[in-house]
Scaffold this motif. Structure first.
Motif, PDB file in Angstrom:
ATOM      1  N   HIS A  98     -55.155 -88.360  15.805  1.00 58.69           N
ATOM      2  CA  HIS A  98     -56.186 -89.336  16.160  1.00 58.69           C
ATOM      3  C   HIS A  98     -57.503 -88.622  16.502  1.00 58.69           C
ATOM      4  O   HIS A  98     -58.568 -89.030  16.054  1.00 58.69           O
ATOM      5  N   ALA A 150     -57.888 -95.300  13.772  1.00 58.11           N
ATOM      6  CA  ALA A 150     -57.353 -96.521  14.395  1.00 58.11           C
ATOM      7  C   ALA A 150     -55.830 -96.596  14.270  1.00 58.11           C
ATOM      8  O   ALA A 150     -55.137 -96.990  15.218  1.00 58.11           O
ATOM      9  N   LYS A 151     -55.286 -96.231  13.125  1.00 53.30           N
ATOM     10  CA  LYS A 151     -53.833 -96.300  12.906  1.00 53.30           C
ATOM     11  C   LYS A 151     -53.093 -95.331  13.822  1.00 53.30           C
ATOM     12  O   LYS A 151     -52.074 -95.685  14.419  1.00 53.30           O
ATOM     13  N   GLU A 175     -54.087 -94.234  16.689  1.00 52.97           N
ATOM     14  CA  GLU A 175     -54.157 -94.788  18.049  1.00 52.97           C
ATOM     15  C   GLU A 175     -53.129 -95.900  18.238  1.00 52.97           C
ATOM     16  O   GLU A 175     -52.445 -95.964  19.259  1.00 52.97           O
ATOM     17  N   GLU A 176     -53.013 -96.763  17.245  1.00 57.94           N
ATOM     18  CA  GLU A 176     -52.010 -97.832  17.307  1.00 57.94           C
ATOM     19  C   GLU A 176     -50.601 -97.249  17.436  1.00 57.94           C
ATOM     20  O   GLU A 176     -49.804 -97.687  18.273  1.00 57.94           O
ATOM     21  N   THR A 195     -49.997 -95.556  20.864  1.00 53.74           N
ATOM     22  CA  THR A 195     -49.910 -96.562  21.924  1.00 53.74           C
ATOM     23  C   THR A 195     -48.532 -97.222  21.922  1.00 53.74           C
ATOM     24  O   THR A 195     -47.912 -97.393  22.974  1.00 53.74           O
ATOM     25  N   THR A 234     -42.932 -99.133   9.597  1.00 57.85           N
ATOM     26  CA  THR A 234     -43.989 -98.128   9.639  1.00 57.85           C
ATOM     27  C   THR A 234     -43.763 -97.067   8.570  1.00 57.85           C
ATOM     28  O   THR A 234     -44.706 -96.641   7.894  1.00 57.85           O
TER      29      THR A 234
END
Length: 157
Positions: free
Chosen positions: A39, A52-53, A55-56, A59, A148
């Motif tokens: 990230h 963004a991916k 980070e997703e 998280t 995923t």
């Protein structure tokens, strides 16, 4: 000597399951940290999408880490909680100094495949010992991780 845990599971079974859950916990920590690094360091044409991916994904991983540790406690055992233990136990390795889209996604794919293999092993063990709480936790995670992995495969193809 009492053979049942405080939630009615066999202590010996819970010890075995906790050992495998601790292995999963350690692997998730390395997976999480790899995602954080990706990230922070991603570069190139896919920067905005992958920033963004990643980070997703990290998280979501943090939530899973907490759930795994709490499950270990629920079955009456102690979760690993030091980075030295995580590095020692994990089969996922640290992935430093990566910033390209294909290389970071490839490592993420490899790491996620490792997690899925371990989760399938835990699922069977938990099912065989009647540990429905662990079955539920792991089954849900397998479903999410398979989706995923499918998405990562699509990116890499």
């Amino acid at each position: 000597m009492e053979k049942l845990t405080n939630i009615g599971l066999q202590k010996e079974d819970s010890l075995q399951i906790a050992e495998k859950l601790n292995e999963l916990l350690a692997n998730y920590h390395l997976y999480y940290q790899n995602l954080r690094g990706f990230h922070w360091n991603i570069k190139g044409i896919h920067f905005f999408q992958l920033h963004a991916k990643f980070e997703e994904l990290y998280t979501v991983s943090l939530t899973k880490i907490d759930a795994i540790a709490e499950r270990i406690l629920t079955i009456g055992q102690q979760p690993l909680h030091t980075f030295s233990d995580y590095v020692r136990v994990s089969s996922i390795k640290e992935a430093g100094n990566l910033s390209g889209d294909k290389e970071t996604i490839s490592v993420t794919h490899e790491n996620l495949s490792t997690l899925l293999d371990l989760e399938r092993e835990i699922l069977k063990l938990a099912a065989d010992t009647g540990d429905e709480g662990t079955v539920s936790l792991i089954s849900e995670d397998i479903n999410e991780n398979e989706k995923t992995l499918w998405m990562l495969n699509a990116f890499l193809s």
